[in-house]
Design an enzyme around this catalytic site. Sequence first.
Site, mmCIF file in Angstrom:
data_model
loop_
_atom_site.group_PDB
_atom_site.id
_atom_site.type_symbol
_atom_site.label_atom_id
_atom_site.label_comp_id
_atom_site.label_asym_id
_atom_site.label_seq_id
_atom_site.Cartn_x
_atom_site.Cartn_y
_atom_site.Cartn_z
ATOM 1 N N LYS B 58 0.811 -1.225 0.000
ATOM 2 C CA LYS B 58 0.000 0.000 0.000
ATOM 3 C C LYS B 58 0.844 1.275 0.000
ATOM 4 O O LYS B 58 0.378 2.332 -0.433
ATOM 5 C CB LYS B 58 -0.922 0.012 1.218
ATOM 6 C CG LYS B 58 -2.032 -1.025 1.156
ATOM 7 C CD LYS B 58 -3.209 -0.513 0.351
ATOM 8 C CE LYS B 58 -4.374 -1.498 0.371
ATOM 9 N NZ LYS B 58 -5.501 -1.017 -0.434
ATOM 10 N N SER B 83 -8.878 1.208 8.160
ATOM 11 C CA SER B 83 -8.445 0.686 9.446
ATOM 12 C C SER B 83 -7.193 -0.151 9.253
ATOM 13 O O SER B 83 -6.666 -0.732 10.183
ATOM 14 C CB SER B 83 -9.547 -0.177 10.061
ATOM 15 O OG SER B 83 -9.886 -1.206 9.177
ATOM 16 N N GLU B 209 -9.571 -14.044 -4.552
ATOM 17 C CA GLU B 209 -10.429 -13.437 -3.529
ATOM 18 C C GLU B 209 -10.711 -14.437 -2.419
ATOM 19 O O GLU B 209 -10.657 -15.645 -2.626
ATOM 20 C CB GLU B 209 -11.795 -13.079 -4.137
ATOM 21 C CG GLU B 209 -11.806 -11.853 -5.007
ATOM 22 C CD GLU B 209 -13.225 -11.567 -5.490
ATOM 23 O OE1 GLU B 209 -13.648 -10.415 -5.366
ATOM 24 O OE2 GLU B 209 -13.892 -12.495 -5.994
ATOM 25 N N GLY B 213 -16.056 -13.390 0.059
ATOM 26 C CA GLY B 213 -16.293 -12.107 -0.601
ATOM 27 C C GLY B 213 -15.902 -12.150 -2.069
ATOM 28 O O GLY B 213 -14.921 -11.549 -2.479
ATOM 29 N N ASP B 215 -17.130 -10.854 -4.749
ATOM 30 C CA ASP B 215 -17.771 -9.849 -5.599
ATOM 31 C C ASP B 215 -17.011 -9.635 -6.905
ATOM 32 O O ASP B 215 -17.623 -9.386 -7.944
ATOM 33 C CB ASP B 215 -17.895 -8.517 -4.851
ATOM 34 C CG ASP B 215 -16.535 -7.962 -4.463
ATOM 35 O OD1 ASP B 215 -15.914 -8.540 -3.551
ATOM 36 O OD2 ASP B 215 -16.086 -6.982 -5.077
ATOM 37 N N SER B 309 1.133 -9.698 -0.470
ATOM 38 C CA SER B 309 0.772 -8.286 -0.379
ATOM 39 C C SER B 309 1.237 -7.604 0.904
ATOM 40 O O SER B 309 1.507 -6.407 0.902
ATOM 41 C CB SER B 309 -0.740 -8.124 -0.530
ATOM 42 O OG SER B 309 -1.408 -8.798 0.513
#
Lengths: 329, 329
Positions: B58, B83, B209, B213, B215, B309
């Site tokens: 990130k 968060s 994923e 979840g 999606d 990650s």
Amino acid sequence: MKQPSLIPPTYDDIAAAARRLDGAAHRTPVLTSRQADAIAGAHLFFKAENFQRIGAFKFRGAFNAIAQLDASQRRAGVLAYSSGNHAQAIALAASLEGIPATIVMPEDAPTSKMEATRGYCAEIVTYDRYREDRMAVADKLAHERGLTLIPPYDHPDVIAGQGTAAKELFEEIGELDTLLVCLGGGGLTAGCALAAQALSPHCRVIAVEPEAGNDGQRSLSEGRIVHIEAPRTLADGAATTHLGDYTFPIIQRLVSEIVTVSDQALVETMRFFASRMKITVEPTGCLAAAAVLQGVVPVKGQRVGILISGGNVDMPRFAALLAGNSVEL
Amino acid sequence: MKQPSLIPPTYDDIAAAARRLDGAAHRTPVLTSRQADAIAGAHLFFKAENFQRIGAFKFRGAFNAIAQLDASQRRAGVLAYSSGNHAQAIALAASLEGIPATIVMPEDAPTSKMEATRGYCAEIVTYDRYREDRMAVADKLAHERGLTLIPPYDHPDVIAGQGTAAKELFEEIGELDTLLVCLGGGGLTAGCALAAQALSPHCRVIAVEPEAGNDGQRSLSEGRIVHIEAPRTLADGAATTHLGDYTFPIIQRLVSEIVTVSDQALVETMRFFASRMKITVEPTGCLAAAAVLQGVVPVKGQRVGILISGGNVDMPRFAALLAGNSVEL
């Protein structure tokens, strides 16, 4: 007193070991951490032997010794007594050289270590560590089968192999003010001290023992090899009872100081490694770092090398230690 | 439907991001493991973003976005709602650039994440995640204080920054047959897919994923952005409810397939990383590897890139997962 019968190792032996290990051992990374530097107020360089083959520096010495065996020794095979990283190191090194290996282990050794050793095709012979002497078991086997015993630390080829870890560190990052190494039987310490003398002559070498087993510290102050009872410590890889006939004189000559750290300091350091530096380090592998991060050895403003000796710890034990639970010693 | 108002990112933006990140972000190591290769029957290359600054990829996107702000935006400061790792990434990137940062976090966010964010001198504004909408809280703050909102994934500069992780991977090890990336909102996946298209055009990109979840998987099959309820999964970094207006079209165009893995597979992969590869990986960071190590994506004989990650996981949680205990989702 047993006298050494082989020639003590020198830096030339380390250089020769490095050539043998080229392509067989990993050239492990040197890690840095802004957070660790901030804690110590120094520039810390962590030589990460937890990323070495079999997960510990022991592969270096084992391979260096085995690679030098002659044809008849190779045919007969090698023998080691160890419940820890030396066992796996000998098993893998022998397997790579196509040599049969026999490992003498206590029957209550951790399952994961037995499985890992078997995974490298070694034969495991177990003994009862409360009733039998492992040296006697090993000597009998060696004699009966004509096996060559590769000792875990007190052998010139083993010492020279371990020294390649520090050689790589100095080659990668240059000279240091202080080098800290964990101390069990002294193979790693002696090898690294020889490398430091050759490659960074002004570098002070400090060895770090568990509080419960400070035979090295006492040996240095008394000027003779002090024997102790097997110490109860989390640092199982440094739970040795005495230095060796080869390792002690080198340590006496080249190591400035031997300090100790508590098991609690090892756990805190292990947690720091896992949470901040994102690496798994076994308790023994935390010894050198703990001495700096817990302020036992002042290093403010210095360039400091820290040997992380290995990362082999059973996951249930690792989890318990990270969680702050007590574990069996 | 909200339409993107900025120009979608291209590989040129990734190359520009790489120049901005040079010296600010770590060039993280690419790890290999004989054991992992043996399990997969393939050559696996793990891009270890758990060693990135703040412990996750990130930082790349956050720094790339913040480095491009103009003087008046810099004076006013930046805002993020997160968060997790994005919060720390924005806090550190802003601090490096001398820009004030405000982070909107749920009041029950993990203490360690709040402390880490505060450690980078960011101001934390908390909200009640059961009663308040974080977007509304953030929008109000941004409006009142004139802050620039840096979204966690759906922004061209963030996507371009994340793509530098794959760019470094291809530059270091050459072309690949398959690249696996974890998928939350799609910033990392979109950026890495753009890098793959430019640097390894025959490489298939697969996003992974959490089962709870999916999606993204549904969005790909239905050809539109599917919204779901916040999923309950260990992979907190991928517990997003929908892809973004920038990330979805790129994923639709460049990602071959989206697969899912179970939380149990994540725990097993996390244990593999800790015990065999000696690294700490957070559950979200295990997604891509789990798909290969658990056989969800067949890769036999291939050269496979795997994005790890991040490595930010609270130690009590990490310990519980390694021990096989259940944890709160």
